[in-house]
Structure formats: structure tokens, C-alpha cells
Design a protein around this motif. Structure first.
Motif, PDB file in Angstrom:
ATOM      1  N   GLY A 120       0.506  -1.504  -0.116  1.00 17.18           N
ATOM      2  CA  GLY A 120      -0.164  -0.041   0.197  1.00 17.18           C
ATOM      3  C   GLY A 120       0.836   1.791   0.266  1.00 17.18           C
ATOM      4  N   LEU A 121       2.369   1.422   0.537  1.00 10.20           N
ATOM      5  CA  LEU A 121       3.106   2.206  -0.323  1.00 10.20           C
ATOM      6  C   LEU A 121       2.779   3.148  -1.291  1.00 10.20           C
ATOM      7  CD1 LEU A 121       4.587   1.076   2.754  1.00 10.20           C
ATOM      8  CD2 LEU A 121       6.234   2.183   1.986  1.00 10.20           C
ATOM      9  N   THR A 122       2.425   4.128  -1.158  1.00 10.24           N
ATOM     10  CA  THR A 122       3.285   4.308  -2.760  1.00 10.24           C
ATOM     11  C   THR A 122       4.543   4.988  -3.110  1.00 10.24           C
ATOM     12  OG1 THR A 122       3.305   7.418  -2.299  1.00 10.24           O
ATOM     13  CG2 THR A 122       0.647   6.473  -2.339  1.00 10.24           C
ATOM     14  N   PRO A 123       4.398   5.551  -4.793  1.00  9.50           N
ATOM     15  CA  PRO A 123       6.218   5.575  -4.537  1.00  9.50           C
ATOM     16  C   PRO A 123       6.420   5.904  -3.993  1.00  9.50           C
ATOM     17  CG  PRO A 123       4.694   4.635  -6.697  1.00  9.50           C
ATOM     18  CD  PRO A 123       3.436   5.017  -5.282  1.00  9.50           C
ATOM     19  N   TRP A 124       6.393   7.496  -4.108  1.00  3.90           N
ATOM     20  CA  TRP A 124       7.259   8.925  -3.756  1.00  3.90           C
ATOM     21  C   TRP A 124       7.312   8.430  -2.110  1.00  3.90           C
ATOM     22  CZ3 TRP A 124       6.317  11.355   0.733  1.00  3.90           C
ATOM     23  CH2 TRP A 124       4.934  11.822   1.626  1.00  3.90           C
ATOM     24  N   GLU A 125       6.503   7.525  -1.419  1.00  2.85           N
ATOM     25  CA  GLU A 125       6.669   7.437  -0.022  1.00  2.85           C
ATOM     26  C   GLU A 125       7.937   6.173   0.840  1.00  2.85           C
ATOM     27  OE1 GLU A 125       2.845   5.219   1.074  1.00  2.85           O
ATOM     28  OE2 GLU A 125       2.138   7.069   2.079  1.00  2.85           O
ATOM     29  N   ILE A 126       7.816   4.907  -0.754  1.00 10.09           N
ATOM     30  CA  ILE A 126       9.006   4.271  -0.688  1.00 10.09           C
ATOM     31  C   ILE A 126      10.506   4.867  -0.822  1.00 10.09           C
ATOM     32  CG2 ILE A 126      10.297   2.434  -2.291  1.00 10.09           C
ATOM     33  CD1 ILE A 126       6.856   1.773  -2.895  1.00 10.09           C
ATOM     34  N   TRP A 127      10.165   6.475  -1.732  1.00 11.50           N
ATOM     35  CA  TRP A 127      11.595   6.630  -1.930  1.00 11.50           C
ATOM     36  C   TRP A 127      11.605   7.747  -1.277  1.00 11.50           C
ATOM     37  CZ3 TRP A 127      15.691   6.561  -5.218  1.00 11.50           C
ATOM     38  CH2 TRP A 127      16.036   7.834  -5.414  1.00 11.50           C
ATOM     39  N   LEU A 128      10.907   8.191  -0.261  1.00 10.35           N
ATOM     40  CA  LEU A 128      11.297   8.996   0.571  1.00 10.35           C
ATOM     41  C   LEU A 128      11.456   8.044   2.414  1.00 10.35           C
ATOM     42  CD1 LEU A 128      11.301  12.333   0.856  1.00 10.35           C
ATOM     43  CD2 LEU A 128      10.309  10.879  -1.744  1.00 10.35           C
ATOM     44  N   SER A 129      10.491   7.006   2.263  1.00 12.49           N
ATOM     45  CA  SER A 129      10.894   6.637   4.034  1.00 12.49           C
ATOM     46  C   SER A 129      11.778   6.579   4.574  1.00 12.49           C
ATOM     47  CB  SER A 129      10.318   5.257   3.404  1.00 12.49           C
ATOM     48  OG  SER A 129      10.916   4.858   4.482  1.00 12.49           O
ATOM     49  N   GLU A 130      11.772   7.142   5.842  1.00 12.73           N
ATOM     50  CA  GLU A 130      13.389   7.395   6.466  1.00 12.73           C
ATOM     51  C   GLU A 130      13.136   5.469   7.519  1.00 12.73           C
ATOM     52  OE1 GLU A 130      13.433  11.562   6.798  1.00 12.73           O
ATOM     53  OE2 GLU A 130      13.533  11.143   8.424  1.00 12.73           O
ATOM     54  N   SER A 131      12.794   5.128   7.040  1.00 17.14           N
ATOM     55  CA  SER A 131      12.580   3.068   7.760  1.00 17.14           C
ATOM     56  C   SER A 131      14.360   3.111   8.069  1.00 17.14           C
ATOM     57  CB  SER A 131      12.123   1.851   6.734  1.00 17.14           C
ATOM     58  OG  SER A 131      11.210   1.618   6.334  1.00 17.14           O
ATOM     59  N   GLN A 132      14.396   2.723   9.141  1.00 18.43           N
ATOM     60  CA  GLN A 132      15.910   2.354   9.978  1.00 18.43           C
ATOM     61  C   GLN A 132      16.792   1.174   9.675  1.00 18.43           C
ATOM     62  OE1 GLN A 132      16.747   4.530  12.546  1.00 18.43           O
ATOM     63  NE2 GLN A 132      15.115   5.499  11.160  1.00 18.43           N
ATOM     64  N   GLU A 133      17.981   1.677   9.376  1.00 17.19           N
ATOM     65  CA  GLU A 133      19.201   0.090   9.703  1.00 17.19           C
ATOM     66  C   GLU A 133      18.944  -0.343   7.931  1.00 17.19           C
ATOM     67  OE1 GLU A 133      16.151  -1.097  12.017  1.00 17.19           O
ATOM     68  OE2 GLU A 133      17.218  -0.238  13.576  1.00 17.19           O
ATOM     69  N   ARG A 134      18.967   0.706   7.018  1.00 16.92           N
ATOM     70  CA  ARG A 134      19.109   0.471   5.461  1.00 16.92           C
ATOM     71  C   ARG A 134      20.884   0.743   5.325  1.00 16.92           C
ATOM     72  NH1 ARG A 134      15.316   2.386   2.351  1.00 16.92           N
ATOM     73  NH2 ARG A 134      14.561   3.981   3.753  1.00 16.92           N
TER      74      ARG A 134
END
Lengths: 265, 154, 810
Positions: free
Chosen positions: C351-365
Motif C-alpha cells: 500500500g505504499l505509494t512510490p514517493w513514500e517508498i522513495w522518501l521513507s526513513e525506515s531504519q537499518e538500511r
């Protein structure tokens, strides 16, 4: 003769490097191996002369410290472990490693009990992680790895779940009678004392155990953090530094024990 | 198929966290209560999961036989106890739940591949004549952050 | 929204918007871009004849954000000051950062500065073929919202910076510095705050602890500073030191290299201001998630990447932090160009939109640049360690940032516009000294009553900023990795506060790294110039006290301030930056890295009033040490040894702990004369190296009184000191104020313990420098002092220790 030492690591293992240094300094050839590779059979316990389960936060201490790795070893490596222990070769569990050994029943590892859990290491009485130095008193010389250790010596602890809890006080008495309680927390004079000398409230001040044969040793304090003299808690106050920290003796004894085993077999 | 396993300390084991919370309760000047108990709760679901599976997981993985007991509740039919208010605090959807993944890993080591989903949380018990509102206030102030957690009260 | 049916390319109408409409858009989407910036974007896309997509706008907003771009520190600043005569003096900076902090390093040209202000951390060489990487950062806002998660991920982030320094450094130690309001008397709901100070405090301490402990990185140094000014804006500084071979410092990216994302999966973490996207609520996942980190995922990744580094499987690496993939890939591909396919990014949930994937600050990457021929080997290595990795694209040579979702182009920007297109900010700043107030005089009666001074020492020792932090320190594993040779707590029972921590390198080498910090925010209320100078001096004194040398010291700056658009706040930052230049240059200590966190202010919605923190500079310092065996600690070692005070004590009680006790804005803030102090530091280092000094402690919070007490506590020994022997400035001497001598916080001072057998050599060596023998270490469990007018003061060591240990209760 090469003494090969296996240092088992998994997700969250932390103290493996310095444990390997200590083993190397003691004359062994350490191999840090991920448990996945042991489970897949790429490396085998039987090919090693010493096995060490080092400190850390295996699997994040999720569920309970050491429980998940204990469960993994019990269900995936039971026979190799059993065989290794029966052979009399040295198996050491430090801190998280000690937690693993009691939670899979390898310690106290009573004969005929087949991995039955009889004691545990629970949350510290202070409710907090404790990183401090304490003193250990050698309570029994049954385990060959305590040879040459002074009767009272300093070592650091760093854990949140180190409180030794036996299934009953009579069981603890039985363990003591059999000489399986190897180390107890004490003050500088070797007297049993409360916090902070007993940093976690361990019942009977128990800091380390061995199995009946004496070749499996587990302890909460970290000998690899006092293998070199400048790791000592207040070495700047001492006029002279010994060649090694007192924790080093445990590794030296294990290597010697392994050498003797190899010569016999 | 949905089970919840409540893990708590055996009676003779000192509940340090519970004691610390009791001190906070007093510090908050809330009406006195008899005690606070703490523990973990694991929610396990899977279409192929059986009672026997959950029993084995509870005994071999989720509880420490020396210090803990596990109570298995099927599909949230937990028998209520009077004089006790129970709260569960869960991570909000989307917030990471690392112990859940670890439970799955541990279950596989036990030969159980039937778990589809795990959720882990904290379980609290407030014993004595405490009002629902007081418990709610206390939890919101001391036990949870509504940015990352949700609260469930029995 | 059904991903299969709808388009993922969403264009935002831009071309015809008026300035007001542009600002409305910026506010509505939470872009935090000002009008010149929005206009620059409008101009760029008008030239292309199209509208930007939502992803392009967000990418620009992230890359041009204060956090990533340091717009205020790189701004053109017109700075006006009122000098002591009330005259306006004006100075123009074209780029404040370049002309102050970075300029020091450029002018000093130290050969051991291997990589500065370029990479994710500052890197200096030490011990032949080894190098040290050091980075310190803040994570203030998230820690105020969700203390445990925010502080934990703050540490996680700076650890990743070290993992991304060069080709990857191994983290060997962490430092944590926190600024909070006093714990007592804070309630939730005060001024609309969500969480009480106590809750934030405990959450932060636990969050950093759990993350650091689980990663097996010892926390060896830090500070906790309490001041009412931080009530609404607590500060959380996390730093990490790493070690790497010099051969692994150089990194690069070549066209054709694969873009590989390693570590955790992507969710809707930390996405700013995503209040508009109502579609995202349909899965039950909230639109923006504050995250709790997962240190085990990061530890596994670290273990794997260090192996991959040693096998040279990748050419470049950076961490995925603020701005997520957009920043990481944008930075790495800045010189080449990059092409990304977002559908290849593994997600935590759908359900994530592309810009959310691109800008996400999910940790540990982390993001790697991998030569294609190494991909198979890399995958195998990572899977052995249970670490996920995904090939999400490649670095190109067309100088553009292109991002697709399946076959739809979501982002297509020129790298040069992305990185250099942000209009330079023009700022005005202003500073004038606050009115001078005298430090109060005690009553004549109090002056004659020795118990008065006695009770002051007890109170100063019990002040939360000064008091023992042992119960906090011991929650952090400071021994893991077995490298900690000088620990945070030292002395007979390890109760004394160490000045600097020292880590050993890999055996058998006896070389090591010393780490320290300096912080005194309260001085900013007098003069941020001297606040900065004092912070630098404090961090350096702490290193000198253990035996490190000035010519090996490297510094990091971390500024926290209010709103840079406010001339007064910006003026404080300018003044502090100016001091950084003056002092660091004089000392010959380069800055190797730094960060700033601005807009730490509270806006009272009711009254519209703003209250910001005092401009705060945390200076973190490191120094390579050739031989750790020559180092010393601050605990008194032996009765009979002489006690010396080095450096001149001046009438500088402005901002002191004693001043706070009296709640006075009076007194002069401590100044600094590097010409004097350099000579002292060099002589002292040599004396320690020669073994003439057995313990040494610097004077900082609480001055000489606290330094002496701490050394006594550490050594479990008493002392006797004659205050009239303490080297003081002539005007202080004339005042005959024992309290001022004991509690002044003048810079450049130490207490040293020297055995009588070494006294002659020591004193001969220090000829020409301000110092004096003032007393002796005693065995009697008492702290005894004789004052200027022969007043006698006496404390029992036990009392003093109790007051100090109980000053800050959990």
C-alpha cells in the motif's frame, strides 16, 4: 599440534572477537562460525577441540536472554552437542553463553537428565542492566579450567538477566555438594556480600556452574574482558602490570585441557 | 485460529518491574491498590495451528519453567477475574515488532511451521479496587506512548 | 487505491501558481521550503515545460532541507554586533560554515586529516595503517515525541554513519550527551507538552542504552546537563567512533555499478507531514509512523558488510538516513547519475505509494555501489548472515536522477540542480552583549562563617549537572569489545568520573584513541562566543588530563539553536562559529566533521510567544594516543603526594554552578587565552608522559572545589589545600573571596597529583607557566582547606561523596 576453537555466533552475538583474541593468545586457533553454518553442516562441532558460546544479545534477548539460541541448539544440533560434551572436550559459555547453556539444560547437565532445565538466569534484582566489576570466589576446584586462579579475583559483569535461580534451594545445596558451583560473587576479601558485589541478586551468590564431568563451564562475568592487563578496572593505580589479566587463565586452562585430550585420543 | 499466551512470573518470584510501577502509582497519588503485575503476551495465529502446537511453544519457547507460567487463551476467551483489571499494550500497526519475528524463528526450530502471524505485547494486571479510569490514566502516562502503541483493556 | 489500475505518476500543478499559492503548497505538503526555493523549482520545471511530480517535489524538499543541506550555516550572513563601546560592527560572511569551521581545517592542513567534511564522518589516520572515523549527531525532535524510539534510532543513525565512513568503519565506542530540564517539578501537560521531562529522560536513557548494548558498541563517554531552558526542547547528542584501515578510506561510484539496498525493509516510517494522503489510511497503517529501531538487524548488517568490505565486493557505501533512498542515492550518484526501479524495493507491508517508498526513513538500511561482477558473491555472503539485499538500479553517466515505478517515471532531475540548485539563503544576524551585572557578595557574616562555604560545596556537588551519573553509566555496557582501557568511571571502586575514555586499537598494538566532550550551554546567556570557546577548551582539557597531546586532537562541532531566521538566534550562532575559528586555529586542532540542529524552539500557540534554547555547541574531541600504558586517571593515588593547581583562576563566575545556586545573572563568563593555555597543555602532556604526574583532573562545572572533591572520591582519600596558594588573577586575589576561588569556572585549569620524588622535576618543567603547589593528599578521610583569611573548612569525605552520589536520583 593445533587446537581448534569454535566460537559460535548468531544474530546479536557481540563478544566473539575479543573471545577469539583471548583464545588465540592462549595458543588456540579460533574460528568464529555462524550457527546457520553449523546447522547446515558446513562446519561440524566434532572438528573442534574447544567450543565457546560468547556473550551478546543473541536474537536481541527477545522472549528471554539466550532462550532462542538455546532452543535452536537443542533442536538443530542436539546430537553433535551431546557428543561433544560426552567426549570431555571443553565447552565454555560466557554471559549470554551461560544463559544458553542453562536454558537448554546442558548446565547443570546432571547425568541421565538429558537436557532437563533445572536452573535459570533471570532479571537482575536491581531491575537494570549492570555493567560493573566484582570479585569472584572459587567455590570448587572440580572444574579443571579454574586451575591456577587465585581464590578471589576480579572480573567484570555486564548483563540485565544474570540472577541465578535454582528450581529449589535443596537443588542448589546438592549442586554445591557435588562441586558444580564453580564461582560465587564476593567482595574484595572473598566474603559473600549483597549488592553491588552480588550485582544481580543471584541465589547463593552463584556466578558460574560446571557439569558433573567438569568440562562444561558457564559463568556470567566476562573473562575475555580481563585477559589483557590494561582492561583491569583500575590498572592506573597498580605499580606493575602482569603479563595477562586473570581471566586469561581460564582460556589457557581450556587450551591445555584440549591438548591433553587430543594427546589421549 | 487465534491464541494468546500470557506469560507471567510465578508467585514466589519477585516482580521488580511491578514493584517499580507500584512506586510510580503512589508517586502519581492515585487511590491505593493492592499491587501491579507485569508480563508478556504473545498472539499467535495460523490456519494450521493446533492446540498442541501452542502448548509446545508455550512450554519450550515462551516460558521459563523455573520462574514463569504461561496461560493459553483461545480466541480471546479469557476467564475474567474479579478485583483485577487487565491491560494489554501492543505496537501500533506498522511499528516494528522484532520479538514477533523471533517467535516465528523459534517456532520453526521446534518444527512448527504453521504460524502465519505473531504479535507481541506487554500485559499488566492491576489488583485491588481500582477504577477503569485510573488504570487508563496511569497507562497513558507511564506505560505507553500513543504514537507507537495501542492499549486494550479487559 | 488499486496499485494495478491507477497511475503512480502524480503531477503537481506548479507552472501558474502565484507566490502565495506556492507557499500554500509548501506548507500544505510540509515541504518547509521558502519562497526563493519554491520559485527556483518553478523556474526549473517551467524551462522543461512540465509540472513536477509529487516524488520530485519531495526529493527536492528533502535534499534542500535544513537537516540535509545546512542552509543556514552555508548562508550569506550579514552580521552586526554591538561592541563594548556600544558601536555597531558589521561583518559579511558569504558562507558562514566555510569561513569559520571549515576554514580552520583548511588552514591547518594536518596531514593526518584523511577525509573531512566530505564523507559521513570525519576520518583521521592514526597508528600507521589505521584510521579513526568519528561522527556526532542530534536527534532532538523525535526524542521529544517518542523518547525510547527516537533516541535509539538517533544512535542507530550515527552508527550507520560510521558504517558508511569510507568503505565502512567498525564502530568501537559511543558517546551520549543529553540536555534536559531538571527532573523535579515537571508535569505532563505543562504548556501542552505530551510527555513529562522525567518520562522523556528515562525513555532517552533506555533507548540509547538498548540500541548501543545490542549492537555491542560500548558507551564510554558522555554527559547529562540539566537546565530549565531545555524544558520544551530536550537535546539528544549521539556519537560513534569507528576504526578502519587507511586503505578502506577511499570510496567511489562508477557508472554501471549496481545500486544495492541492504538491511531492513521499507515502511511508512518518519515520512514528514504526510497528512494529505488519505488513501494510505485504508490499510489501517497510519500515514506516518514513528519508529522503534531494530538493532539486531543493524548488527547483522554490520557484521556482513565488514566482511564484504574486506573482500572488496563493493566500491561505495552510504547510510540510508534522513530522506531515505532519495538522499542516499542522490548523494552517491551526484557525480555520475542514477537510475532506480522502486518496485524492486522490499516492503514491510503493501500500500505504499512510490514517493513514500522513495522518501521513507525506515531504519537499518545502507546503500552500496557494487560492480556487477560481484553481485553473486555479495548476495551469498549477505544471505549467510541473514541480511536482505536488493538490486534496485544502477549508477549511470548521464548526470540525472531517474526513478521509476515499473514503467512509470516518477523522478527525473538533473543531479546538478538537485545538489546545487538551492538558492543561497541571505540572513541577517545581530548580537549585543547583555548588560553587565556584578556577582553578588555574601553578607559579611556569611563570609566569616565557614559553614556557609561548606554548605555551598555540598550543594554544588549535589546539583544534577554535577552529581554522579553512575546509575546511568552502569546501564550501558562500557566494556564490550574489550578495548576500553580508560573507563567512564575510575578509581579504587570505579566511582570517580573519568575525563576522557580511551579505547585500544587491535592487539598487539598499544596505540589507542581518547574521546572526550565539552559543553556549557548556559554561558550563551552571557556570550555565545565564550560559550563556544569554553566548550572547545573543556573537550581539549579532558583529553590532556589523561595524557593525550594537543597536536593529535581533532574536533567535531554540533550546534543546536533556535530559529535562524530570527536575527538574534542567528547572531548567537555566528558568534559561536567565530569562536570556533579563533580558538581551534590558535590551538591547531582541526574540525573534521559537524552538524547543526536548528529551530529548537517552542511556540506558545496561545500567546504566539517563542522560547528557544540557549545556543548550544557540543564539542566532541578525539586524539590518537601512541601508548596507552602512559595514560593516567583522575583518582588520587597516594597519601603524601603533592597537589598542584595549574592555570590561573579568575573572577569568572558568570554562568557557573555556584551562580545558578544563587540564581544570579551576575558575574563575568569565563574567557580563554589560547596563547597561555597552549604552553601549559604542552608542558603538562610532557610531564604526564614522563611519569611525573600520577593523577590529573580538569576544572569545569563547579570549579576547583568539585575537581578536588571528585579526585578524593575517586581515590577514596582525603586532602589538605591552602586556598591562598592557588594561582589567581590579581583582582581576584585582592577580593579575598574563598568562594570565588573555589567555584570560579575559569578555563585552562587542572589539578595534578605529583609524588614528592618527582616534584623538583615537575616544577622545573613547568617554569614560566601559571601553577602552584597548593596542598597534599591525605589518608584521613577528610577534605580540609584553609582560606585566604585563614578561615578553616572541613568536610568528611563520606558526606561529600554521599551528597555527590545522591544528587541525581533515578
Amino acid at each position: 599440534m593445533i587446537v581448534r576453537a569454535l566460537v559460535i555466533r548468531c544474530a546479536g552475538t557481540n563478544c566473539d572477537e575479543e573471545t577469539a583474541w583471548s583464545l588465540e593468545e592462549a595458543g588456540a586457533q579460533p574460528d568464529r562460525v555462524h550457527v546457520n553454518r553449523l546447522v547446515r553442516g558446513e562446519k561440524k562441532l566434532q572438528d573442534y577441540d574447544i567450543v565457546v558460546i560468547p556473550g551478546g544479545f543473541s536474537y536481541g534477548d527477545d522472549i528471554a536472554s539466550g532462550k532462542v539460541l538455546a532452543n535452536q541448539l537443542l533442536n538443530r544440533l542436539r546430537s553433535p552437542l551431546e557428543e561433544f560434551v560426552k567426549s570431555g572436550r571443553p565447552l565454555l559459555g560466557i554471559c549470554n553463553g551461560f544463559q544458553v547453556l542453562v536454558k537448554c539444560g546442558l548446565l547443570p547437565g546432571l547425568d541421565g537428565e538429558d537436557f532437563r532445565i533445572r536452573v535459570t538466569l533471570a532479571e537482575n534484582d536491581s531491575g537494570r542492566f549492570e555493567c560493573r566489576w566484582s570479585y569472584l570466589k572459587v567455590a570448587s576446584r572440580r572444574c579443571p579450567f579454574v586451575k591456577g586462579l587465585p581464590s578471589v579475583f576480579p572480573l567484570p559483569v555486564a548483563h540485565g538477566e544474570g540472577k541465578f535461580v535454582p528450581e529449589s534451594s535443596s537443588f542448589l545445596t546438592a549442586l554445591e555438594k557435588r562441586g558444580q558451583v564453580v564461582f560465587k560473587y564476593a567482595d574484595a576479601h572473598g566474603r559473600l556480600a549483597g549488592y553491588p558485589w552480588n550485582p544481580n541478586g543471584s541465589v547463593g551468590h552463584v556466578a558460574g556452574l560446571c557439569n558433573p564431568a567438569g568440562n562444561v563451564l558457564g559463568l556470567m562475568p566476562h573473562p575475555e574482558r580481563h585477559a589483557f592487563p590494561h582492561q583491569h578496572s583500575h590498572w592506573t593505580r597498580l605499580s606493575r602490570q602482569p603479563e595477562h589479566g586473570v581471566g586469561f587463565q581460564i582460556f589457557k586452562n581450556m587450551v591445555r585441557h584440549a591438548m591433553e585430550w587430543k594427546e589421549r585420543n | 485460529m487465534n491464541w494468546r499466551v500470557f506469560v507471567s512470573l510465578k508467585p514466589r518470584v519477585i516482580d521488580h518491574r511491578g514493584r517499580a510501577l507500584e512506586a510510580e502509582w503512589r508517586h502519581a497519588k492515585l487511590p491505593s491498590l493492592d499491587g501491579i503485575g507485569t508480563g508478556q503476551v504473545y498472539e499467535l495465529s495460523g490456519s494450521g495451528l493446533s492446540d498442541a502446537d501452542v502448548q509446545r511453544l508455550t512450554e519450550s519457547l515462551l516460558t521459563d519453567p523455573i520462574t514463569q507460567t504461561g496461560e493459553i487463551v483461545y480466541a480471546d476467551h479469557r476467564p475474567t477475574r474479579s478485583g483485577v483489571r487487565r491491560v494489554r499494550i501492543w505496537p501500533k500497526p506498522g511499528v516494528s515488532d522484532p520479538p514477533a519475528e523471533t517467535v516465528m524463528l523459534g517456532a520453526r526450530d521446534l518444527g512448527c511451521d504453521n504460524i502465519e502471524r505473531v504479535r507481541t505485547g506487554f500485559a499488566y494486571e492491576f489488583r485491588g479496587p481500582v477504577s477503569r479510569q485510573d488504570v487508563k490514566t496511569f497507562c497513558e502516562r507511564y506505560l505507553m506512548n500513543d504514537l507507537v502503541q495501542t492499549m486494550e483493556m479487559e | 487505491m488499486n496499485p494495478a489500475a491507477a497511475t503512480h505518476r502524480i503531477e503537481i500543478g506548479f507552472a501558474d501558481r502565484s507566490p502565495d499559492e506556492l507557499m500554500e503548497l509548501s506548507r500544505g505538503r510540509g515541504l518547509s521550503l521558502n519562497l526563493p526555493e519554491m520559485a527556483a523549482i518553478q523556474k526549473y520545471f517551467n524551462a522543461l515545460g512540465r509540472d513536477p511530480t509529487d516524488a520530485e517535489l519531495e526529493t527536492l524538499a528533502q535534499t534542500w532541507s535544513e537537516h540535509c543541506n545546512h542552509k543556514s550555516f552555508r548562508a550569506s550572513v550579514t552580521h552586526t554586533e554591538k561592541d563594548e563601546l556600544g558601536m555597531d560592527r558589521c561583518r559579511k560572511y558569504k558562507n558562514l560554515l566555510k569561513e569559520t569551521i571549515m576554514r580552520v581545517t583548511e588552514e591547518l592542513r594536518r596531514p593526518w586529516c584523511v577525509s573531512v567534511f566530505k564523507d559521513n564522518a570525519g576520518i583521521v589516520s592514526y597508528d600507521g595503517d589505521r584510521a579513526i572515523a568519528f561522527k556526532v549527531e542530534t536527534h532532538n525532535h523525535p526524542s521529544a515525541l517518542e523518547p525510547y524510539g527516537g533516541a535509539g534510532t538517533g544512535l542507530g543513525g550515527v552508527i550507520r554513519d560510521i558504517m558508511g565512513a569510507g568503505l565502512g568503519a567498525r564502530p568501537i565506542a559511543s558517546t551520549d550527551v543529553f540536555c534536559f530540564a531538571p527532573l523535579q517539578g515537571q508535569k505532563r501537560g505543562d504548556r501542552g507538552r505530551r510527555l513529562s521531562t522525567r518520562r522523556i529522560f528515562h525513555g532517552v536513557v533506555s533507548g540509547v542504552r538498548d540500541y548501543g548494548n545490542r549492537m555491542g558498541i560500548p558507551t564510554v563517554n558522555g554527559a547529562v546537563y540539566f537546565d530549565e531552558d531545555f524544558a520544551d526542547n530536550p537535546l539528544v547528542f549521539c556519537g560513534t567512533v569507528g576504526i578502519l584501515p587507511v586503505s578502506a578510506v577511499h570510496k567511489e561510484v562508477r557508472p554501471g555499478d549496481r545500486i544495492v539496498m541492504v538491511g531492513g525493509r521499507v515502511g511508512r516510517d518518519g515520512i514528514h507531514g504526510a497528512t494529505f494522503s488519505s488513501d494510505s489510511l485504508s490499510d489501517g497503517i497510519p500515514s506516518s509512523v514513528v519508529q522503534i529501531g531494530n538493532p539486531i538487524v543493524q548488527k547483522k548488517m554490520m557484521d556482513a558488510l565488514l566482511q564484504a568490505r574486506d573482500r572488496r565486493l563493493y566500491r561505495g557505501v552510504t547510510d540510508c538516513g534522513a530522506g531515505g533512498l532519495s538522499s542516499a542515492v542522490g548523494e552517491m550518484g551526484a557525480e555520475t547519475g542514477a537510475s532506480v526501479s522502486l518496485e524492486r524495493v522490499p516492503l514491510k507491508y503493501t500500500g505504499l505509494t512510490p514517493w513514500e517508498i522513495w522518501l521513507s526513513e525506515s531504519q537499518e538500511r545502507m546503500v552500496l555501489a557494487v560492480p556487477p561482477e560481484n553481485m553473486d558473491e555479495l548476495r551469498l555472503l549477505l544471505s549467510d548472515e541473514d541480511v536482505e539485499c536488493s538490486d534496485i538500479g544502477e549508477f549511470t553517466d548521464d548526470g540525472r536522477l531517474r526513478v521509476n515505478y515499473r514503467d512509470e517515471r516518477i523522478v527525473d532531475l538533473k543531479m546538478s540542480f538537485l545538489h546545487d540548485g538551492v538558492p543561497k539563503r541571505q540572513l541577517k544576524s545581530f548580537w549585543s552583549p547583555p548588560p553587565q551585572k556584578a556577582f553578588p557578595n555574601p553578607t559579611l557574616r556569611a563570609l566569616r562563617d565557614s559553614t556557609h562555604l561548606q554548605s555551598i560545596l555540598m550543594k554544588v556537588l549535589a546539583a544534577p549537572t554535577v552529581a554522579s551519573k553512575e546509575w546511568i553509566i552502569r546501564q550501558y555496557d562500557h566494556e564490550v569489545q574489550g578495548r576500553t582501557v580508560l573507563k567512564p568511571l575510575v578509581g579504587v571502586q570505579q566511582r570517580g568520573p573519568g575525563d576522557a575514555a580511551v579505547l585500544r586499537g587491535d592487539p598487539p598494538s598499544m596505540a589507542g584513541v581518547a574521546v572526550s566532550n565539552g559543553l556549557c550551554p548556559h554561558f550563551s546567556r552571557w556570550d555565545p562566543y565564550w560559550m563556544a570557546a569554553s566548550a572547545i577548551d573543556e573537550s581539549i582539557r579532558n583529553l590532556i588530563a589523561v595524557g593525550a597531546r594537543l597536536d593529535r586532537v581533532a574536533l567535531l562541532d554540533n550546534f543546536c539553536g533556535g530559529d535562524p531566521q530570527t536575527p538574534k538566534c542567528m547572531g548567537e550562532l555566528v558568534r559561536a562559529a567565530q569562536a570556533c575559528y579563533d580558538v581551534a586555529l590558535a590551538y591547531g586542532t582541526p574540525f573534521i566533521s559537524g552538524k547543526d540542529s536548528l529551530n529548537n524552539q517552542f511556540v506558545d500557540r496561545a500567546s504566539g510567544g517563542k522560547r528557544s534554547i540557549p545556543t548550544t555547541l557540543l564539542v566532541s574531541a578525539i586524539a590518537g594516543v601512541d601508548d596507552i600504558r602512559r595514560l593516567i586517571t583522575m583518582d588520587f593515588k597516594r597519601a603524601g603526594n603533592w597537589i598542584y593547581v595549574l592555570g590561573t583562576t579568575r573572577d569568572e563566575l558568570g554562568g557557573s554552578q555556584y551562580g545558578r545556586l544563587l540564581n544570579t545573572p551576575g558575574g563575568e563568563v569565563p574567557r580563554l587565552d589560547p596563547k597561555e593555555t597552549i604552553v601549559l597543555y604542552e608542558r603538562l602532556s610532557e610531564a604526564i608522559h614522563r611519569g611525573w604526574v600520577v593523577s590529573c583532573h580538569d576544572c569545569s562545572d563547579g570549579g576547583l572545589g568539585v575537581a578536588l572533591a571528585e579526585m578524593a572520591i575517586g581515590g577514596a582519600m582525603g586532602l589538605h589545600v591552602d586556598l591562598d596558594r592557588v594561582p589567581v588573577s590579581p583582582d581576584l586575589k585582592a577580593q579575598e573571596r574563598d568562594d570565588k576561588i573555589l567555584f570560579s569556572e575559569s578555563n585552562g585549569r587542572f589539578v595534578a597529583e605529583v609524588p614528592s620524588t618527582q616534584a623538583r622535576r615537575f616544577e622545573g618543567h613547568l617554569q614560566g607557566v601559571s601553577f602552584a603547589r597548593v596542598g597534599q593528599v591525605r589518608e584521613n578521610g577528610r577534605i580540609d582547606m584553609v582560606g585566604l583569611t585563614r578561615g578553616k573548612y572541613s568536610w568528611s569525605l563520606r558526606q561529600v561523596e554521599t551528597a555527590w552520589r545522591e544528587g541525581l536520583t533515578p
